[in-house]
Scaffold this active site. Structure first.
Site: not given
Ligand code: NAD
Ligand code: DAU
Length: 358
Positions: A139-140, A164, A168, A298
Site C-alpha cells: 500500500t502507499d 496497519y 504492511k 490520521h
Molecule cells: P479485505 O480486507 O477486503 O480482504 C482481505 C482478505 O484477506 C479477506 O478475504 C480475509 O478473509 C483474508 N484474510 C485475512 N487474514 C487472513 C489470514 N490470516 N489468512 C488467510 N486469509 C486472510 O482487503 P482488500 O481491501 O481487498 O486488500 C487486499 C490487499 O491489498 C491487502 O494486502 C491490502 O493491504 C492491500 N491494499 C488495499 C488497498 C485498498 O484500498 N483496499 C489499497 C492498497 C493496498
Molecule cells: O491508501 C491505501 C489504503 O487505503 C489501503 O492500504 C487500506 O487497506 C485501505 O483501507 C485504505 O485506507 P484509508 O484509511 O485511506 O481508507 P478508508 O476508506 O478507511 O478512509 C479513507 C479516508 O476517509 C481517510 O482519510 C479516512 C476518511 N474516513 C473514513 C471513514 C471510514 C472518514 O472521513 N469517515 C469514515 O467513516
C-alpha cells in the site's frame, strides 16, 4: 520484454475486496488457462459470495478454494505441494486502518507473521527454481503522509503511522530481505486507495454510498481535508496482472489513480451524484454530512507517482473517476441482497454452517 509462463497461481485473501476482483479479472479478461488456488481464512472481510459465479462455472476446472490461515505453515505447505504452486499473489491481510487502531494484534499476526510464513514455504519449496514468482501486494500508506505538491516514488523512505501501515511496511521489508538474502524471485506493488464492487462497507466510499441511500449520517473525520488518491479496482487488478507476467524480479512498482480528492469534496460529490440519479435537488443529501472526531494519527495526504509502471510495463488507468463511481454506485444499488447479508452478518452464518467441521 519476456513474459512469464504462469501455471498454478496461489491467490491469498481471494475472498476479500481486491482479491475477489482479481480472480474475476483473470477469468473475464485474460487467456490464462492454468489453475487459480484461492486460500482465505474467511475473516469478517472474506466473503465467498463475492465469487459465486466463478465457483459455479470453474470450481474444480481451473478454480480451487481452500480455507486456510496464511500463518499456518503446515497447511500452507500442504496446499503448496498439492497444487505445485509456481506463482503467489499475496493479498491476504487485515486491511482497515480504524480496526488496527482499536486492536493491532491481528494486523501483526496476519500481515507480518502470515507474510513471513508464505515466504518460508516458498523458500523451502522453490529451491533454485527460476520459473516462479512471489508478488506481494502493499500500500502507499507505508510511505506515511506527504505535503502538497510532493509524491511517493518507489524509493521514498518508509514512514508508516498506523499499526496497519507499520505491519504492511514490516512485511514489505521481509519480502525485500528474502530477495536480497535468499534470491527468492519477488516483486512488490504499492497501491493507492481502491474503490469498486465487493468492497466491505466499512471503507469510505461504500460506507458513504449506503448511508446516503438510507439517509443516515455521513461521518467525516476531522476537518475532512485529508487527501486520498482513488483508483478503480479493475485498474489495480490489471496492473498486478502486468507485473506478474512481465515485472522485473526484485522490483517495486507504485500503482495509483493520479486522482486526488479531499474527503469532504468526495463526499459532497457522492451526495450530488446520487441526488441527481434519484431526481432530487443536488444538495439534498449534503445535510447528512457530520464532522466527527478525527482518526488518531490520521495521515493528511497520500499521492502516488506511478510513472515507472506506465513506462516499463505500459500500464495505465482505463476508468476515469466519474465512470468508475457510476459503476460502483450502480453495483451497490443493484446488489441490495449482498449488502443486507454483509451488514446483518448473514453471510457469516452460512460460512459457519458450511465450514463447521474445520
Ligand atoms: P479485505 O480486507 O477486503 O480482504 C482481505 C482478505 O484477506 C479477506 O478475504 C480475509 O478473509 C483474508 N484474510 C485475512 N487474514 C487472513 C489470514 N490470516 N489468512 C488467510 N486469509 C486472510 O482487503 P482488500 O481491501 O481487498 O486488500 C487486499 C490487499 O491489498 C491487502 O494486502 C491490502 O493491504 C492491500 N491494499 C488495499 C488497498 C485498498 O484500498 N483496499 C489499497 C492498497 C493496498
Ligand atoms: O491508501 C491505501 C489504503 O487505503 C489501503 O492500504 C487500506 O487497506 C485501505 O483501507 C485504505 O485506507 P484509508 O484509511 O485511506 O481508507 P478508508 O476508506 O478507511 O478512509 C479513507 C479516508 O476517509 C481517510 O482519510 C479516512 C476518511 N474516513 C473514513 C471513514 C471510514 C472518514 O472521513 N469517515 C469514515 O467513516
Amino acid at each position: 520484454m519476456m513474459k512469464r509462463k504462469l501455471k498454478n497461481i496461489l491467490v491469498t485473501g481471494g475472498a476479500g475486496f481486491i482479491g475477489s476482483n482479481f480472480i474475476h479479472y483473470i477469468f473475464k479478461n485474460t487467456s490464462f488457462c492454468g489453475k487459480i488456488i484461492n486460500i482465505d481464512k474467511l475473516t469478517y472481510a472474506g466473503n465467498l459470495e463475492n465469487l459465486n459465479e466463478i465457483n459455479r462455472r470453474y470450481s474444480g476446472k481451473g478454480y480451487f478454494f481452500e480455507r486456510a490461515d496464511i500463518c499456518d505453515f503446515n497447511e500452507i505447505k500442504r496446499i503448496f505441494q498439492k497444487y505445485d504452486i509456481d506463482t503467489i499473489v499475496n493479498f491476504a491481510a487485515e486491511s482497515h486502518v480504524d480496526r488496527s487502531i482499536f486492536g493491532p494484534r491481528d494486523f501483526v499476526l496476519t500481515n507480518i507473521i502470515g507474510t513471513f510464513t508464505l515466504l518460508e514455504v516458498a523458500r523451502e519449496n522453490w529451491k533454485d527454481r527460476e520459473d516462479v514468482i512471489f508478488h506481494h501486494i502493499s500500500t502507499d500508506e507505508v510511505y506515511g503522509s506527504i505535503e502538497d505538491g510532493a509524491y511517493f516514488y518507489e524509493d521514498t523512505a518508509y514512514k508508516p503511522n498506523s499499526p496497519y501501515s507499520a505491519s504492511k511496511a514490516s512485511s514489505d521489508h521481509l519480502v525485500r530481505a528474502y530477495h536480497k538474502t535468499y534470491g527468492l524471485p519477488l516483486t512488490v506493488s504499492n497501491c493507492s486507495n481502491n474503490y469498486g464492487p465487493y468492497q466491505f462497507p466499512e471503507k469510505l466510499i461504500p460506507l458513504m454510498l449506503l448511508n446516503i441511500f438510507e439517509e443516515k449520517t455521513l461521518p467525516v473525520y476531522g476537518d475532512g481535508k485529508n487527501v486520498r488518491d482513488w483508483l478503480y479496482v479493475e485498474d489495480h487488478c490489471r496492473a498486478i496482472w502486468e507485473i506478474l507476467n512481465k515485472g522485473k524480479e526484485g522490483e517495486t512498482y507504485n500503482i495509483g489513480g493520479e486522482n486526488e480528492w479531499e474527503n469532504i469534496e468526495l463526499v459532497n460529490f457522492l451526495c450530488e451524484k446520487i441526488g441527481q440519479l434519484q431526481g432530487k435537488d443536488k444538495d439534498y443529501y449534503k445535510k447528512l454530512i457530520t464532522f466527527v472526531k478525527d482518526r488518531p494519527g490520521h495521515d493528511r495526504r497520500y499521492a502516488i507517482n506511478c510513472d515507472k509502471i506506465k513506462r516499463e510495463l505500459r500500464w495505465r488507468q482505463i476508468f476515469d473517476f466519474e465512470e468508475g463511481l457510476d459503476m460502483t454506485i450502480r453495483w451497490y444499488m443493484n446488489h441490495q441482497d449482498w449488502v443486507d447479508r454483509v451488514r446483518s452478518g448473514e453471510y457469516r452464518k452460512w460460512l459457519e454452517k458450511n465450514y463447521k467441521a474445520r
